[in-house]
Design a protein around this motif. Structure first.
Motif, PDB file in Angstrom:
ATOM      1  N   THR A  49     -55.635  40.759  25.066  1.00 37.36           N
ATOM      2  CA  THR A  49     -54.457  41.309  24.181  1.00 37.36           C
ATOM      3  C   THR A  49     -55.229  41.873  22.905  1.00 37.36           C
ATOM      4  O   THR A  49     -54.749  42.728  22.459  1.00 37.36           O
ATOM      5  CB  THR A  49     -53.406  40.310  23.959  1.00 37.36           C
ATOM      6  N   TRP A  50     -56.063  40.906  22.149  1.00 38.66           N
ATOM      7  CA  TRP A  50     -56.533  41.358  20.962  1.00 38.66           C
ATOM      8  C   TRP A  50     -57.426  42.631  21.126  1.00 38.66           C
ATOM      9  O   TRP A  50     -57.444  43.521  20.128  1.00 38.66           O
ATOM     10  CB  TRP A  50     -57.427  40.189  20.314  1.00 38.66           C
ATOM     11  N   ALA A  51     -58.059  42.906  22.306  1.00 37.70           N
ATOM     12  CA  ALA A  51     -58.829  43.894  22.382  1.00 37.70           C
ATOM     13  C   ALA A  51     -57.913  45.212  22.463  1.00 37.70           C
ATOM     14  O   ALA A  51     -58.137  46.193  22.220  1.00 37.70           O
ATOM     15  CB  ALA A  51     -59.439  43.990  23.763  1.00 37.70           C
ATOM     16  N   ALA A  52     -56.676  45.023  23.300  1.00 40.13           N
ATOM     17  CA  ALA A  52     -55.586  46.090  23.525  1.00 40.13           C
ATOM     18  C   ALA A  52     -55.338  46.554  21.981  1.00 40.13           C
ATOM     19  O   ALA A  52     -55.103  47.641  21.609  1.00 40.13           O
ATOM     20  CB  ALA A  52     -54.451  45.534  24.276  1.00 40.13           C
ATOM     21  N   VAL A  59     -49.442  53.660  11.215  1.00 38.00           N
ATOM     22  CA  VAL A  59     -50.619  52.681  11.832  1.00 38.00           C
ATOM     23  C   VAL A  59     -49.760  51.355  12.382  1.00 38.00           C
ATOM     24  O   VAL A  59     -49.194  50.612  11.873  1.00 38.00           O
ATOM     25  CB  VAL A  59     -51.445  52.225  10.656  1.00 38.00           C
ATOM     26  N   GLY A  60     -50.359  50.992  13.503  1.00 41.59           N
ATOM     27  CA  GLY A  60     -49.816  49.771  14.510  1.00 41.59           C
ATOM     28  C   GLY A  60     -49.084  50.268  15.657  1.00 41.59           C
ATOM     29  O   GLY A  60     -48.720  49.404  16.221  1.00 41.59           O
ATOM     30  N   LEU A  61     -48.570  51.441  15.474  1.00 46.21           N
ATOM     31  CA  LEU A  61     -47.671  51.699  16.719  1.00 46.21           C
ATOM     32  C   LEU A  61     -48.320  51.761  18.188  1.00 46.21           C
ATOM     33  O   LEU A  61     -47.839  51.269  18.980  1.00 46.21           O
ATOM     34  CB  LEU A  61     -47.146  53.223  16.557  1.00 46.21           C
ATOM     35  N   THR A  62     -49.445  52.427  18.254  1.00 43.57           N
ATOM     36  CA  THR A  62     -49.988  52.365  19.511  1.00 43.57           C
ATOM     37  C   THR A  62     -50.691  51.036  19.653  1.00 43.57           C
ATOM     38  O   THR A  62     -50.674  50.475  20.943  1.00 43.57           O
ATOM     39  CB  THR A  62     -51.608  53.320  19.577  1.00 43.57           C
ATOM     40  N   ALA A  63     -51.147  50.288  18.633  1.00 39.20           N
ATOM     41  CA  ALA A  63     -51.483  48.886  18.659  1.00 39.20           C
ATOM     42  C   ALA A  63     -50.459  47.896  19.571  1.00 39.20           C
ATOM     43  O   ALA A  63     -50.561  47.255  20.478  1.00 39.20           O
ATOM     44  CB  ALA A  63     -51.901  48.423  17.577  1.00 39.20           C
ATOM     45  N   LEU A  64     -49.287  48.288  19.030  1.00 41.13           N
ATOM     46  CA  LEU A  64     -48.115  47.610  19.319  1.00 41.13           C
ATOM     47  C   LEU A  64     -47.617  47.855  20.875  1.00 41.13           C
ATOM     48  O   LEU A  64     -47.617  46.905  21.872  1.00 41.13           O
ATOM     49  CB  LEU A  64     -46.961  47.881  18.544  1.00 41.13           C
ATOM     50  N   LEU A  65     -47.594  49.169  21.121  1.00 38.37           N
ATOM     51  CA  LEU A  65     -47.561  49.688  22.709  1.00 38.37           C
ATOM     52  C   LEU A  65     -48.511  49.131  23.599  1.00 38.37           C
ATOM     53  O   LEU A  65     -48.344  48.355  24.657  1.00 38.37           O
ATOM     54  CB  LEU A  65     -47.573  51.110  22.658  1.00 38.37           C
ATOM     55  N   LEU A  66     -49.933  49.001  23.111  1.00 38.16           N
ATOM     56  CA  LEU A  66     -51.004  48.525  24.156  1.00 38.16           C
ATOM     57  C   LEU A  66     -50.703  46.909  24.486  1.00 38.16           C
ATOM     58  O   LEU A  66     -51.008  46.316  25.395  1.00 38.16           O
ATOM     59  CB  LEU A  66     -52.226  48.989  23.797  1.00 38.16           C
ATOM     60  N   VAL A  67     -50.458  46.462  23.179  1.00 38.59           N
ATOM     61  CA  VAL A  67     -50.240  44.919  23.323  1.00 38.59           C
ATOM     62  C   VAL A  67     -49.039  44.588  24.177  1.00 38.59           C
ATOM     63  O   VAL A  67     -49.084  43.650  25.137  1.00 38.59           O
ATOM     64  CB  VAL A  67     -49.935  44.070  21.768  1.00 38.59           C
ATOM     65  N   PHE A  92     -48.260  32.632  22.470  1.00 40.40           N
ATOM     66  CA  PHE A  92     -48.291  32.707  21.027  1.00 40.40           C
ATOM     67  C   PHE A  92     -49.204  33.724  20.401  1.00 40.40           C
ATOM     68  O   PHE A  92     -48.692  34.601  19.560  1.00 40.40           O
ATOM     69  CB  PHE A  92     -48.828  31.381  20.662  1.00 40.40           C
ATOM     70  N   ALA A  93     -50.355  34.034  21.033  1.00 41.29           N
ATOM     71  CA  ALA A  93     -51.321  35.135  20.506  1.00 41.29           C
ATOM     72  C   ALA A  93     -50.520  36.472  20.665  1.00 41.29           C
ATOM     73  O   ALA A  93     -50.717  37.116  19.749  1.00 41.29           O
ATOM     74  CB  ALA A  93     -52.458  34.760  21.162  1.00 41.29           C
ATOM     75  N   ASN A  94     -49.880  36.527  21.730  1.00 40.78           N
ATOM     76  CA  ASN A  94     -49.277  37.900  22.014  1.00 40.78           C
ATOM     77  C   ASN A  94     -48.216  38.159  21.151  1.00 40.78           C
ATOM     78  O   ASN A  94     -48.347  39.406  20.607  1.00 40.78           O
ATOM     79  CB  ASN A  94     -48.878  37.997  23.517  1.00 40.78           C
ATOM     80  N   LEU A  95     -47.462  37.285  20.612  1.00 40.67           N
ATOM     81  CA  LEU A  95     -46.529  37.377  20.065  1.00 40.67           C
ATOM     82  C   LEU A  95     -46.796  37.494  18.570  1.00 40.67           C
ATOM     83  O   LEU A  95     -46.727  38.665  17.760  1.00 40.67           O
ATOM     84  CB  LEU A  95     -45.650  36.093  19.731  1.00 40.67           C
ATOM     85  N   LEU A  96     -48.116  37.058  18.171  1.00 41.39           N
ATOM     86  CA  LEU A  96     -48.622  37.276  16.806  1.00 41.39           C
ATOM     87  C   LEU A  96     -49.140  38.529  16.720  1.00 41.39           C
ATOM     88  O   LEU A  96     -49.002  39.242  15.575  1.00 41.39           O
ATOM     89  CB  LEU A  96     -49.790  36.185  16.728  1.00 41.39           C
ATOM     90  N   LEU A  97     -49.877  39.268  17.776  1.00 47.15           N
ATOM     91  CA  LEU A  97     -50.419  40.415  17.604  1.00 47.15           C
ATOM     92  C   LEU A  97     -49.456  41.584  17.542  1.00 47.15           C
ATOM     93  O   LEU A  97     -49.426  42.484  16.756  1.00 47.15           O
ATOM     94  CB  LEU A  97     -51.216  40.685  18.800  1.00 47.15           C
ATOM     95  N   ALA A  98     -48.186  41.251  18.520  1.00 51.75           N
ATOM     96  CA  ALA A  98     -47.275  42.222  18.391  1.00 51.75           C
ATOM     97  C   ALA A  98     -46.524  42.277  16.882  1.00 51.75           C
ATOM     98  O   ALA A  98     -46.334  43.442  16.071  1.00 51.75           O
ATOM     99  CB  ALA A  98     -46.228  42.069  19.370  1.00 51.75           C
ATOM    100  N   VAL A 152     -46.448  45.314  14.048  1.00 53.19           N
ATOM    101  CA  VAL A 152     -45.003  45.746  13.466  1.00 53.19           C
ATOM    102  C   VAL A 152     -45.137  45.657  11.828  1.00 53.19           C
ATOM    103  O   VAL A 152     -45.110  46.523  11.292  1.00 53.19           O
ATOM    104  CB  VAL A 152     -43.898  44.903  13.993  1.00 53.19           C
ATOM    105  N   GLY A 153     -46.014  44.777  11.496  1.00 52.33           N
ATOM    106  CA  GLY A 153     -46.031  44.360  10.075  1.00 52.33           C
ATOM    107  C   GLY A 153     -46.900  45.488   9.483  1.00 52.33           C
ATOM    108  O   GLY A 153     -46.709  46.045   8.359  1.00 52.33           O
TER     109      GLY A 153
END
Lengths: 171, 291
Positions: free
Chosen positions: A63-66, A81-89, B21-27, B31-32
């Motif tokens: 997930t961190w790589a995504a 900034v963060g939109l594509t990151a959110l989608l891929l995650v 938890f990691a997924n939630l944190l990254l999402a 958003v942040g």
């Protein structure tokens, strides 16, 4: 016993293939190519790649790589900034969780599932962009982009499967 | 595919919890970041210009084959239509020669009149020519990435023009790359003036191909074909840059068709223009004549 240099190199290439390919597939959309459709409408290739690796090798696209790939693409694209990151995650987290469903079914089911996920992702992007810019975005181009993305899924799936067979045999 | 091993299976509940938890944190982090970007946090902007500086050479290399392909197609097209184009150019040349004579006469007349009035000449404008190496790739914004930055003299606010007319202005300038906001972007607002009627308006993009004219000063509805140029009232763009023509619309705000083909912009010229500034001071509130 230490591994030979060639084998170690092959391993390194194989292990980084999913993340690198996902990042690379995000780049064509950022090139100044006019494909004749409405401006800015390009297939979301990185979304297809994230979907693919989340099913077949989720451990090689964590997930961190995504997140990192999405962030890099956001920074270069100039969008929120963060939109594509959110989608891929979101794709990585959801699809890797449900991967058994996709692994056991036919290609057509996978394609159908992808269509649903691409639609959902685009809807989230549309809502997020509308909120970010404080104006309702025109839905037409976003819808066209989803159709285009669903259309490029089969050839891209084939290409990614080739890459997986060719580069990741030893991984 | 490898089947999950025994060790994996044993630790599944723990791993799953950590993973979730990691997924939630990254999402949440994503958003942040969006929220930070929304309030125009300078560190986000810095990060963005650094990233584009880093990516610009890569994008330049990647766009090379596209440029070559485009050139080949144009060349083939030229060869196919050589005769027609030749005839067309001959005609156009004859017409332009007439215009040249007119322009020379007007230039002299203008110079003479300016001399009589002791008019201050417009500030000198210099140009930076830069290659377009990227676009936004998103249906939600209309920007271009340009391979020239602060070290080449590019600054935010500079107008970008191509042969056919103006296309937008620089909004972010990194060291070796900069971002160009096209007139069609949702966030683009440019003061313009209609060439014939001298009506003022603001050209507002909506991400569609034809931006609209808002805040049009009172007067008749502008006819289709009326030329639109920058007015320079924003203190950023030089006045008089051609933008496009008013197109016929059924109702609502009049819209403008840009003269420049936005989908095929390879190079842009950035205008370095010293905007005349009124010294901002309390003296301005004094009645005129007392200075």
């Amino acid at each position: 016993m230490t591994l030979g240099l060639g084998r170690r190199l092959a391993l390194a290439i194989g292990r980084t293939t999913p993340a690198l390919l996902t990042l690379l597939l995000g780049l064509p959309a950022l090139l100044p190519i006019d494909i004749g459709l409405s401006a800015g409408v390009t297939p979301m290739l990185a979304v297809v790649a994230t979907f693919y690796w989340s099913i077949y090798r989720p451990e090689l696209l964590p997930t961190w790589a995504a997140f990192a790939i999405g962030l890099a693409l956001d920074l270069v694209s100039g969008g929120p900034v963060g939109l594509t990151a959110l989608l891929l995650v979101l794709i990585r987290a959801y699809v890797a969780n449900e991967r058994r469903v996709f692994l056991s079914r036919s290609f057509a089911v996978g394609w159908g599932g992808f269509a649903l996920i691409a639609g959902a992702v685009s809807l989230i992007a549309w809502i997020a962009a509308s909120a970010y810019y404080g104006q309702v975005m025109r839905p037409g181009p976003a819808f066209l982009q989803v159709l285009l993305t669903i259309a490029v899924y089969p050839p891209l799936y084939w290409l990614l499967a080739r890459a997986q067979v060719g580069l990741m045999r030893q991984v | 595919m490898r089947a999950p091993g025994r060790i994996f299976r044993m630790t599944v509940p723990f791993r799953a919890a950590v993973q979730r938890f990691a997924n939630l944190l990254l999402a949440a982090a994503a958003v942040g970041l969006m929220l930070l970007g929304r309030v125009e946090n300078p560190s986000i902007e810095k990060l963005r210009t650094t990233a584009t500086d880093f990516a610009a050479p890569v994008m330049t290399a990647l766009s090379e084959p596209i440029v070559t392909a485009r050139r080949l197609i144009a060349e083939a097209d030229d060869l196919l239509h050589l005769r027609e184009r030749n005839a067309l150019l001959g005609e156009e040349n004859a017409r332009l020669l007439q215009w040249q004579a007119v322009a020379r006469r007007l230039e002299q007349e203008n110079a003479a009149l300016r001399a009589q009035l002791a008019a201050r000449p417009d500030p000198h404008a210099a140009f930076i020519t830069a290659r377009v190496v990227g676009d936004s790739g998103s249906p939600f914004l209309r920007t271009l990435l340009v391979a020239a930055g602060q070290r080449d003299g590019v600054r935010p606010g500079q107008a970008a023009i191509v042969a056919e007319g103006a296309v937008g202005r620089i909004v972010e300038a990194g060291d070796r790359s900069s971002r160009l906001l096209l007139f069609t972007d949702l966030n683009s607002r440019v003061p313009v003036i209609l060439e014939q009627t001298r009506q003022r308006a603001v050209l507002a993009g909506d991400n569609g191909p034809v931006p609209k004219l808002i805040f049009l000063s009172p007067g008749p509805r502008p006819p289709a074909g009326e030329r639109v140029v920058t007015s320079g009232h924003d203190g950023l763009l030089p006045p008089g840059l051609p933008i496009g023509q008013v197109v016929a619309t059924a109702g609502g705000d009049p819209r403008v068709e840009l003269s420049a083909p936005l989908g095929r912009v390879e190079y842009v010229r950035l205008v370095r223009y010293e905007v005349p500034r009124v010294p901002a001071s309390p003296r301005e509130t004094q009645p005129p004549g007392k200075r």
